[in-house]
Design an enzyme around this catalytic site. Sequence first.
Site, PDB file in Angstrom:
ATOM      1  N   ASN A  37       0.810  -1.223   0.000  1.00 40.46           N
ATOM      2  CA  ASN A  37       0.000   0.000   0.000  1.00 40.46           C
ATOM      3  C   ASN A  37       0.846   1.277   0.000  1.00 40.46           C
ATOM      4  OD1 ASN A  37      -2.276   1.557   0.047  1.00 40.46           O
ATOM      5  ND2 ASN A  37      -2.944   0.963   2.111  1.00 40.46           N
ATOM      6  N   HIS A 122     -14.583  -5.107  11.109  1.00 41.98           N
ATOM      7  CA  HIS A 122     -14.203  -3.804  11.664  1.00 41.98           C
ATOM      8  C   HIS A 122     -15.403  -2.947  11.995  1.00 41.98           C
ATOM      9  CE1 HIS A 122      -9.859  -3.444  10.088  1.00 41.98           C
ATOM     10  NE2 HIS A 122     -10.168  -4.704  10.257  1.00 41.98           N
ATOM     11  N   ARG A 147     -13.489  -6.054  15.648  1.00 46.49           N
ATOM     12  CA  ARG A 147     -12.505  -5.050  16.053  1.00 46.49           C
ATOM     13  C   ARG A 147     -13.239  -3.725  16.232  1.00 46.49           C
ATOM     14  NH1 ARG A 147      -7.581  -2.426  12.453  1.00 46.49           N
ATOM     15  NH2 ARG A 147      -9.127  -0.813  12.114  1.00 46.49           N
ATOM     16  N   TYR A 159      -6.869   6.903  13.299  1.00 47.89           N
ATOM     17  CA  TYR A 159      -6.688   5.649  12.567  1.00 47.89           C
ATOM     18  C   TYR A 159      -7.905   4.741  12.800  1.00 47.89           C
ATOM     19  CZ  TYR A 159      -5.885   0.918  11.553  1.00 47.89           C
ATOM     20  OH  TYR A 159      -6.097  -0.339  11.060  1.00 47.89           O
ATOM     21  N   ASP A 210      -6.956  -2.115  17.596  1.00 49.07           N
ATOM     22  CA  ASP A 210      -5.664  -1.837  16.949  1.00 49.07           C
ATOM     23  C   ASP A 210      -5.131  -0.490  17.444  1.00 49.07           C
ATOM     24  OD1 ASP A 210      -3.479  -1.631  15.289  1.00 49.07           O
ATOM     25  OD2 ASP A 210      -4.592  -1.963  13.418  1.00 49.07           O
ATOM     26  N   HIS A 212      -2.228   0.612  16.452  1.00 42.77           N
ATOM     27  CA  HIS A 212      -1.544   1.091  15.251  1.00 42.77           C
ATOM     28  C   HIS A 212      -0.221   1.817  15.555  1.00 42.77           C
ATOM     29  CE1 HIS A 212      -1.588   2.108  10.875  1.00 42.77           C
ATOM     30  NE2 HIS A 212      -2.300   1.007  10.837  1.00 42.77           N
ATOM     31  N   ARG A 283       0.958 -11.568  13.215  1.00 42.70           N
ATOM     32  CA  ARG A 283       0.069 -11.050  12.163  1.00 42.70           C
ATOM     33  C   ARG A 283       0.681 -11.028  10.761  1.00 42.70           C
ATOM     34  NH1 ARG A 283      -4.288  -8.791  12.030  1.00 42.70           N
ATOM     35  NH2 ARG A 283      -3.770  -6.749  11.166  1.00 42.70           N
ATOM     36  N   HIS A 312      -2.948 -10.424   8.945  1.00 41.66           N
ATOM     37  CA  HIS A 312      -3.429  -9.146   8.423  1.00 41.66           C
ATOM     38  C   HIS A 312      -4.365  -9.416   7.239  1.00 41.66           C
ATOM     39  CE1 HIS A 312      -1.879  -5.087   6.540  1.00 41.66           C
ATOM     40  NE2 HIS A 312      -3.005  -4.892   7.197  1.00 41.66           N
ATOM     41  N   ASP A 316      -6.353  -3.407   1.580  1.00 41.43           N
ATOM     42  CA  ASP A 316      -5.236  -3.237   0.642  1.00 41.43           C
ATOM     43  C   ASP A 316      -4.510  -4.551   0.330  1.00 41.43           C
ATOM     44  OD1 ASP A 316      -4.605  -2.150   3.484  1.00 41.43           O
ATOM     45  OD2 ASP A 316      -2.649  -2.751   2.762  1.00 41.43           O
ATOM     46  N   GLU A 339      -8.057 -11.601   9.960  1.00 38.07           N
ATOM     47  CA  GLU A 339      -8.723 -10.308   9.723  1.00 38.07           C
ATOM     48  C   GLU A 339      -9.442 -10.361   8.378  1.00 38.07           C
ATOM     49  OE1 GLU A 339      -6.037  -6.978   9.364  1.00 38.07           O
ATOM     50  OE2 GLU A 339      -7.649  -5.524   9.661  1.00 38.07           O
TER      51      GLU A 339
HETATM   52  O1  KDG Z   1      -1.939  -0.316   4.454  1.00 35.99           O
HETATM   53  C1  KDG Z   1      -2.028  -0.166   5.830  1.00 35.99           C
HETATM   54  C2  KDG Z   1      -3.220  -0.925   6.358  1.00 35.99           C
HETATM   55  O2  KDG Z   1      -3.222  -2.243   5.897  1.00 35.99           O
HETATM   56  C3  KDG Z   1      -3.231  -0.922   7.857  1.00 35.99           C
HETATM   57  O3  KDG Z   1      -3.291   0.382   8.318  1.00 35.99           O
HETATM   58  C4  KDG Z   1      -4.434  -1.712   8.346  1.00 35.99           C
HETATM   59  O4  KDG Z   1      -3.539  -1.783  10.559  1.00 35.99           O
HETATM   60  C5  KDG Z   1      -4.281  -2.239   9.723  1.00 35.99           C
HETATM   61  C6  KDG Z   1      -5.098  -3.394  10.080  1.00 35.99           C
HETATM   62  O5  KDG Z   1      -4.925  -3.892  11.180  1.00 35.99           O
HETATM   63  O6  KDG Z   1      -5.909  -3.836   9.266  1.00 35.99           O
HETATM   64 MG    MG Z   2      -3.252  -3.198  12.180  1.00 37.02          MG
END
Ligand code: KDG
Ligand code: MG
Length: 402
Positions: A37, A122, A147, A159, A210, A212, A283, A312, A316, A339
Amino acid sequence: MKISACRVIVCSPGRNFVTLMIETDEGVHGIGDATLNGRELSVAAYLKEHVAPALIGRDPARIEDIWQYLYRGAYWRRGPVTMSAIAAVDTALWDIKGKVAGLPLYQLLGGASRDGVMVYGHANGNDIAQTLDEVARYAGLGYKAIRAQSGIPGLASTYGVSKDRMYYEPADAAIATENIWSTAKYLDHVPKLFEAIRSRFGFEHHILHDVHHRLTPIEAGRLGKSLEPYRLFWMEDPTPAENQEGFRIIRQHTVTPIAVGEVFNTIYDCQTLISEQLIDFIRTTVVHAGGITHLRRIAQLAELYHVRTGSHGATDLSPVCMGAALHFDLWVHNFGIQEYMRHTPETDAVFPHAYSFKDGYLHPGEAPGHGVDIDETLAAKHPYKSSALPVNRLEDGSMWNW
Ligand code: KDG
Ligand code: MG
């Protein structure tokens, strides 16, 4: 059988994807996801310039040897660009092997260890009330694991909070959008979100969050401790993980389970985290960690230390990655969760796939290979659009982790 062509397809059906197509002289083809991404064209160039020419004429059945050739043979090892390119080749070769055998990929790996792959969706909202409504929506769709993210009072954007509630595309501008971050405001708000979720929905669902990469280890310890009453399934990426030893500090302060590794690309990125049992879920995923061949090594190291997988699966990562990941998940003994952030209808149309969702579980389907294909005519109607992930600054203007 020999590899006769190796082509890179870049398209943007809702968002950018890079797909590697490997063709053989016997008419069988396989595809692999190479999407990174915000840096898509760097992997496309790596594949086109340095990998594709070296694959022509090779035996596609020699997956391990080709993996080692691309990894050791590059001299410049590791890194997200190299490992995403290797992943795309590896995924396409496993796809070909499955098609030649007439078997779904999970059967080649050793067969199913479970009947379905538990996934999490999500739920996100601008405030707690909106996030609660989204949790209710996902629960209504049958999800067993959800989530939860919400906007933070006093911060303009956060985020995980998207405009469109089912999809999340943070790469929203050609030049990165700048966001403002405050750890103090976040740490004050998050326990209230999970307090509200548990008091409305009880403890029936697995709830995830998350962070992040936003906190320091001691701040993450504090957050994990404050969330203990709400019994999270996991707290994800509490702190950047370049310093794996830093997770010892988090572990000393909380029993909230920790998930890390969506940005990792090799086993060496998580060697200490796993072998010292500093995390509970790893992950790493097919596309960014060297394909099925390398993910299998990571998972088998993790199994020795009671660490489970939790790959993950954001929007993306293309349906090609998702399809391959689901075969892996159905097979791998120490599976935890997968996920599943849905793709847009435009993306799904370009990538017809055999996987399906039912009652909170995905199943990869029984098609030979990984079960995902690409409609190249449709893909050509969605040209690449330059887009970058956002960046974060603290309230005083200092750069921070996004
Ligand atoms: O490209 C970045 C995303 O894949 C990311 O920010 C998503 O943290 C993420 C998640 O847990 O899905
Ligand atoms: Mg993440």
